[in-house]
Write a protein that holds these residues in place. Sequence first.
Motif, PDB file in Angstrom:
ATOM      1  N   VAL A 164       0.847  -1.186   0.000  1.00 22.94           N
ATOM      2  CA  VAL A 164       0.000   0.000   0.000  1.00 22.94           C
ATOM      3  C   VAL A 164       0.885   1.240   0.000  1.00 22.94           C
ATOM      4  CG1 VAL A 164      -1.657   1.309   1.400  1.00 22.94           C
ATOM      5  CG2 VAL A 164      -1.921  -1.172   1.133  1.00 22.94           C
ATOM      6  N   VAL A 165       0.509   2.233  -0.793  1.00 24.05           N
ATOM      7  CA  VAL A 165       1.272   3.486  -0.867  1.00 24.05           C
ATOM      8  C   VAL A 165       0.719   4.434   0.196  1.00 24.05           C
ATOM      9  CG1 VAL A 165       1.743   5.495  -2.321  1.00 24.05           C
ATOM     10  CG2 VAL A 165       1.731   3.203  -3.321  1.00 24.05           C
ATOM     11  N   GLU A 175     -10.690 -18.811  -8.009  1.00 24.17           N
ATOM     12  CA  GLU A 175     -10.158 -17.695  -7.238  1.00 24.17           C
ATOM     13  C   GLU A 175      -8.991 -17.040  -7.964  1.00 24.17           C
ATOM     14  OE1 GLU A 175      -9.723 -18.364  -2.986  1.00 24.17           O
ATOM     15  OE2 GLU A 175      -7.692 -17.558  -3.185  1.00 24.17           O
ATOM     16  N   GLN A 176      -9.013 -15.714  -8.005  1.00 24.61           N
ATOM     17  CA  GLN A 176      -7.872 -15.001  -8.559  1.00 24.61           C
ATOM     18  C   GLN A 176      -7.731 -13.669  -7.832  1.00 24.61           C
ATOM     19  OE1 GLN A 176      -8.208 -13.882 -12.656  1.00 24.61           O
ATOM     20  NE2 GLN A 176      -9.710 -12.324 -12.224  1.00 24.61           N
ATOM     21  N   PRO A 177      -6.534 -13.076  -7.901  1.00 29.55           N
ATOM     22  CA  PRO A 177      -6.350 -11.836  -7.151  1.00 29.55           C
ATOM     23  C   PRO A 177      -7.105 -10.669  -7.775  1.00 29.55           C
ATOM     24  CG  PRO A 177      -4.393 -12.350  -8.448  1.00 29.55           C
ATOM     25  CD  PRO A 177      -5.332 -13.515  -8.591  1.00 29.55           C
ATOM     26  N   ALA A 178      -7.402  -9.687  -6.967  1.00 34.35           N
ATOM     27  CA  ALA A 178      -7.966  -8.424  -7.450  1.00 34.35           C
ATOM     28  C   ALA A 178      -7.340  -7.320  -6.599  1.00 34.35           C
ATOM     29  CB  ALA A 178      -9.482  -8.428  -7.301  1.00 34.35           C
ATOM     30  N   TYR A 179      -6.907  -6.265  -7.251  1.00 36.62           N
ATOM     31  CA  TYR A 179      -6.158  -5.226  -6.551  1.00 36.62           C
ATOM     32  C   TYR A 179      -6.941  -3.920  -6.530  1.00 36.62           C
ATOM     33  CZ  TYR A 179      -2.492  -8.585  -7.584  1.00 36.62           C
ATOM     34  OH  TYR A 179      -1.755  -9.731  -7.693  1.00 36.62           O
ATOM     35  N   PRO A 180      -7.009  -3.260  -5.371  1.00 34.29           N
ATOM     36  CA  PRO A 180      -7.746  -1.996  -5.322  1.00 34.29           C
ATOM     37  C   PRO A 180      -7.099  -0.960  -6.234  1.00 34.29           C
ATOM     38  CG  PRO A 180      -6.457  -2.319  -3.316  1.00 34.29           C
ATOM     39  CD  PRO A 180      -6.376  -3.597  -4.098  1.00 34.29           C
ATOM     40  N   ALA A 181      -7.937  -0.284  -7.011  1.00 32.99           N
ATOM     41  CA  ALA A 181      -7.446   0.749  -7.934  1.00 32.99           C
ATOM     42  C   ALA A 181      -7.920   2.104  -7.430  1.00 32.99           C
ATOM     43  CB  ALA A 181      -7.958   0.492  -9.341  1.00 32.99           C
ATOM     44  N   GLU A 182      -7.082   2.723  -6.634  1.00 34.79           N
ATOM     45  CA  GLU A 182      -7.400   4.036  -6.090  1.00 34.79           C
ATOM     46  C   GLU A 182      -6.328   5.021  -6.541  1.00 34.79           C
ATOM     47  OE1 GLU A 182      -7.133   4.682  -1.785  1.00 34.79           O
ATOM     48  OE2 GLU A 182      -8.964   5.888  -1.935  1.00 34.79           O
ATOM     49  N   LEU A 183      -6.790   6.162  -6.994  1.00 33.93           N
ATOM     50  CA  LEU A 183      -5.873   7.201  -7.445  1.00 33.93           C
ATOM     51  C   LEU A 183      -5.697   8.210  -6.316  1.00 33.93           C
ATOM     52  CD1 LEU A 183      -4.648   7.309 -10.263  1.00 33.93           C
ATOM     53  CD2 LEU A 183      -6.429   8.934 -10.917  1.00 33.93           C
ATOM     54  N   GLY A 186      -2.668   3.922  -5.442  1.00 35.87           N
ATOM     55  CA  GLY A 186      -2.541   3.665  -4.014  1.00 35.87           C
ATOM     56  C   GLY A 186      -2.023   2.281  -3.669  1.00 35.87           C
ATOM     57  N   LEU A 187      -1.668   1.500  -4.683  1.00 37.13           N
ATOM     58  CA  LEU A 187      -1.183   0.145  -4.428  1.00 37.13           C
ATOM     59  C   LEU A 187      -0.139  -0.206  -5.476  1.00 37.13           C
ATOM     60  CD1 LEU A 187      -2.206  -2.389  -2.532  1.00 37.13           C
ATOM     61  CD2 LEU A 187      -2.851  -3.326  -4.755  1.00 37.13           C
ATOM     62  N   ILE A 188       0.960  -0.787  -5.042  1.00 36.30           N
ATOM     63  CA  ILE A 188       1.984  -1.230  -5.985  1.00 36.30           C
ATOM     64  C   ILE A 188       2.036  -2.753  -5.942  1.00 36.30           C
ATOM     65  CG2 ILE A 188       4.424  -1.121  -6.645  1.00 36.30           C
ATOM     66  CD1 ILE A 188       4.589   1.567  -5.230  1.00 36.30           C
TER      67      ILE A 188
END
Length: 425
Positions: free
Chosen positions: A16-17, A52-60, A72-74
């Motif tokens: 998390v950034v 099941e597969q990953p999903a990453y939050p996409a927040e600017l 907001g996530l690397i």
Amino acid sequence: MPTELARAAGTGSSVVVDRCEVCGAAGLEPVLFLGYLPPVNQMRPIGQRPHEQPAYPAELLLCPRCQLVQLGLIVDPAILFPPEYPYTSGTTRILRENFAELQREATSLLGLRGDELVVDVGSNDGTLLESFRAAGHPVCGVEPTLMANLANSRGVRTIMSFFGPAAASRVTAECGRARVVTATNVFAHIEGVHEIVDSVLAMLDDEGVFVTESHYLMALIETLQYDTIYHEHLRHYSLESLSYLFRMHGLEVIHAKRIPTHGGSIRVYAARAGARPVEPSVEQLLAAERQGGPLADRLKAFARRVARSKMELHALLRDPLAGGARMFGVGAPSRASTLINYTGLDRQLLECVVEVSGSYKVGKYMPGTVIPVVDEAALFDEQPELALLLSWHIADELMPKLTARGFRGRYVVPLPQPRIVGGTQ
Ligand SMILES: [Zn+2]
């Protein structure tokens, strides 16, 4: 210089950034949240049951100090850029033309001589370096994916590696120091940005110039390209935020201009401060950026427009789809994944996506969905009523081509203003 920023590389996961990647400031301001997105290059084969597969939050996020807009996530680059990463720059006409133009511009602006080394970071299939090599330059590419082999087989010397201090040392040991280092459409993708700039500096000679091309924040805002927000794109630069970053390393921007690639990018030349004259283009572009008003306000308006475009797209599609119209997507670029997942276009609404014959994506599902990607012949054979243009940023180029090839339906252009265009049905 910010220290102790967590790094995603090697985690097999993500970080998390919580502080700005460039200036280290805390208190990053949320701009827009697009939900949890799947990795765009992990596409499952058609027929495989969803699992099941990953999903990453996409927040600017916006940095209030240096004005950098960042994700907001690397995610660990090993996940995003596997060796079989499929992107080839040489297959896109607009990119080939852009690279040829970059070579001509750099040669005249910097007074390049044919014996000066040119290094390309993230050199992909070697298309850009090919232009410099044709002009006589020794060249060297650094590329982490198997595209490095393709480049080498074409005679473009390429080191297969992620870029960083070790790769930079190898370049200078094997090829010497460079007059020009380029990084096109990769400089916003790599974490640890200060280490990257330092590594580039280590390769450049005293009058050397670093040329970057990145998707442009102002283009993102102006034409509502929220679909370029996905986890490969860690940072969305303005010239202001990029200049801030370069100043931290004693670099000065000497020339900057907007270019058409990827729906709107900027090309920026930076040299050691004082080493080269600064073109008027730099102040002109900075002034144009300031004219738009405070960035935080512009981004708030942007987020509202993004939400509105989603509602308008559904409103536009409601009657034809409820009336039984079929809709196919056209093109499966990475950005299509964000658009489809954010707008919620599922298999019941979007029957399939067509891609050019031979694309590795044919035979797979769109990320995060069970929408199959099929050969483009299906569009002409089956003639659905609607074709949703997922590469909408080149819609004006695409529509006449598809019509000339025999498609008789109408086109749905999803952004910036959702609209249905043309057709004879
Ligand atoms: Zn910052």
